[in-house]
Design an enzyme around this catalytic site. Structure first.
Site, PDB file in Angstrom:
ATOM      1  N   CYS A   1       0.772  -1.204   0.033  1.00 58.33           N
ATOM      2  CA  CYS A   1       0.065  -0.143   0.100  1.00 58.33           C
ATOM      3  C   CYS A   1       0.962   1.307   0.141  1.00 58.33           C
ATOM      4  CB  CYS A   1      -1.025  -0.078   1.220  1.00 58.33           C
ATOM      5  SG  CYS A   1      -0.207  -0.037   2.834  1.00 58.33           S
ATOM      6  N   VAL A   2       0.581   2.355   0.623  1.00 58.82           N
ATOM      7  CA  VAL A   2       1.187   3.606   0.809  1.00 58.82           C
ATOM      8  C   VAL A   2       2.587   3.399   1.289  1.00 58.82           C
ATOM      9  CG1 VAL A   2       1.121   5.996   1.105  1.00 58.82           C
ATOM     10  CG2 VAL A   2      -0.924   4.985   0.254  1.00 58.82           C
TER      11      VAL A   2
END
Length: 488
Positions: free
Chosen positions: A27-28
């Site tokens: 993810c981020v």
């Protein structure tokens, strides 16, 4: 490529090798693994890697915090490991094999509400702004006059003009903004039924149509039911039986029951109807039966269940024991985040807004997030000379103050344990203050410092007091603990 090759080799080894990886994505800021045997992962060695800021397990996923450069780390890792990355959705599905029944329910609720929460947040901010424009009287704007009569309260206190009373421009803005507010809250069932079909992989347009049948202008508005005599409620007359024409505007449980019914009806008919005619008859039968069930059975049942849940929560938060309810919820909300079960509160909050025009529960959630962020802020001060620690703690503080606490919880507070508990204590005290003052939010908002914008205007000052407590108490407790234990 190449910057993280060495750490990638070691991570692959410490995680149990390629054969232990069921699925991987990122993810981020985090690498997300589904491990075939989570026990094989050596978390101590993984967290000792220079590129790794921490690890945690949530919702069946083993997550390794890398930071903003996670995309480059991921590319190096998959090249070293020789594995194919998959989408986050695929990882979530694979991770469910490692979840118990409660985690699966929470995960499903989270995936249903996640796509519609941005709209709810916007709606809450709009309602808050409209309250400022139309609900607050300002002495500087003069006393309100209606038909030549100066308005006063029963005790003679003057009633002052609101902004919309003296400005046609702002009155127009106030009316215009309700176009958006009505679309978000009154037509919320459309978003819920769409999101359910999206999450379950069935026909999304059918979910939208089903939702529209729950809020059609043909139906008696849900907000008007209580004030309408039973004899005046419109109905469909089929001769030997009748169905009340009642809408389910802003209702959560009826929409969820209807949405899941549509999903399983569509899946059922796809199995029994020949493919050559399935395009015609699967959507016809699934939608028709779902609408019938929604208005005859599921809607009324869902309405009762929703009212029952909201009344219990509201009753607990307004009873003589509300301080105890608040203290327990404030203390335990952060642990709920760790399990993922906190997502279930979204449905309760939304139902409270529908039934009571606001939610007392959500302000406590915002305060809990702030408290955990404040505990991390104390760690930033304690470890101000530790550059490696600050790479994790400073972004985690900012994230928590903006409503996302996972980096704070898993990257800092749980690692040291005491800051986590200090945050829980501060959250509990702040929750008691918030509930004691009867603080209500217009709806779900940004779950951190900006959350004050979603609080009803008459409670903003009181919520600010609770916010200050949620900042100061965890900070002081964590700082004192850190000084005593010489944390650097």
């Amino acid at each position: 490529m190449g910057k993280y090759l060495e750490d990638s080799r070691k991570l692959l080894e410490f995680i149990g090798g390629k054969e232990n990886i069921g699925a991987v994505t990122h993810c981020v800021t985090r690498m997300r693994f589904v491990l075939n045997d989570p026990e094989k992962a050596d978390t101590e060695k993984i967290e000792a890697l220079p590129s790794v800021k921490g690890t945690f397990t949530q919702a069946g996923q083993f997550q390794v915090i890398i930071g903003n450069d996670v995309a480059n780390f991921y590319n190096d890792f998959v090249s070293i490991a020789g594995v194919e990355g998959v989408s986050k959705e695929a990882v979530k599905e694979e991770a469910k094999k490692n979840q118990n029944i409660f985690q699966k329910i929470a995960s499903t609720l989270a995936e249903i509400f996640a796509p519609i929460i941005p709209a709810i947040i916007v709606g809450g901010l709009i309602l808050g702004f409209r309250n400022i424009l139309g609900e607050i009287g300002f002495e500087s704007l003069g006393q309100k006059v209606v038909d030549g009569v100066a308005q006063t309260l029963k005790d003679g206190t003057p009633v002052y003009n609101a902004i919309v009373d003296v400005s046609q421009f702002w009155a127009g803005v106030n009316d215009f903004l309700w176009l958006i507010g009505e679309a978000i809250f009154h037509f919320l069932p459309v978003g819920i039924t769409w999101s359910i079909t999206r999450k379950m992989g069935t026909t999304q347009i059918l979910g939208i149509v089903l939702g529209l049948t729950l809020v059609s202008p043909q139906l008696l508005n849900a907000y008007s039911v209580a004030g309408t005599a039973a004899a005046d409620i419109p109905f469909w007359n089929f001769g030997f039986f009748q169905i009340d024409m009642i809408g389910y505007q802003a209702q959560v449980i009826p929409a969820m029951l209807a949405g899941f019914t549509l999903v399983y009806l569509e899946r059922f008919f796809k199995k029994i109807i020949p493919e050559v005619i399935s395009m015609i008859f699967v959507p016809l039968f699934a939608l028709l039966l779902a609408v019938i069930f929604a208005h005859v059975i599921l809607g009324p049942i869902g309405w009762v269940i929703g009212n029952w849940i909201s009344k219990i929560v509201y009753g607990g938060l307004t009873s003589n024991f509300r301080w105890l309810f608040a203290a327990v919820f404030g203390f335990l909300y952060a642990p709920l985040v760790i399990t993922g079960l906190h997502h279930t509160t979204n449905a309760i909050d939304t139902q409270l807004v529908a039934d009571f025009g606001g939610t007392i529960l959500w302000p406590m959630i915002a305060l809990s997030n702030i408290a955990q962020g404040s505990a991390v802020l104390a760690m930033v001060v304690l470890q101000r000379k530790n550059e490696e620690a600050k790479q994790v703690s400073i972004p985690a503080t900012i994230s928590a103050y903006l409503g996302v606490t996972e980096p704070a919880l898993f990257g800092v507070n749980l690692k040291y344990r005491a800051p986590f508990i200090c945050g829980m204590i501060g959250s509990a005290i702040a929750a008691v203050i918030s509930v004691g003052f009867g603080v209500q939010a217009n709806s779900i908002g940004v779950g951190g410092l900006p959350g004050i914008l979603s609080i009803k205007t008459q409670f903003m000052l009181k919520f600010l007091i609770a916010m200050i407590v949620s900042i100061v108490v965890p900070f002081i407790l964590t700082f004192l603990w850190g000084k005593k234990n010489k944390v650097k």
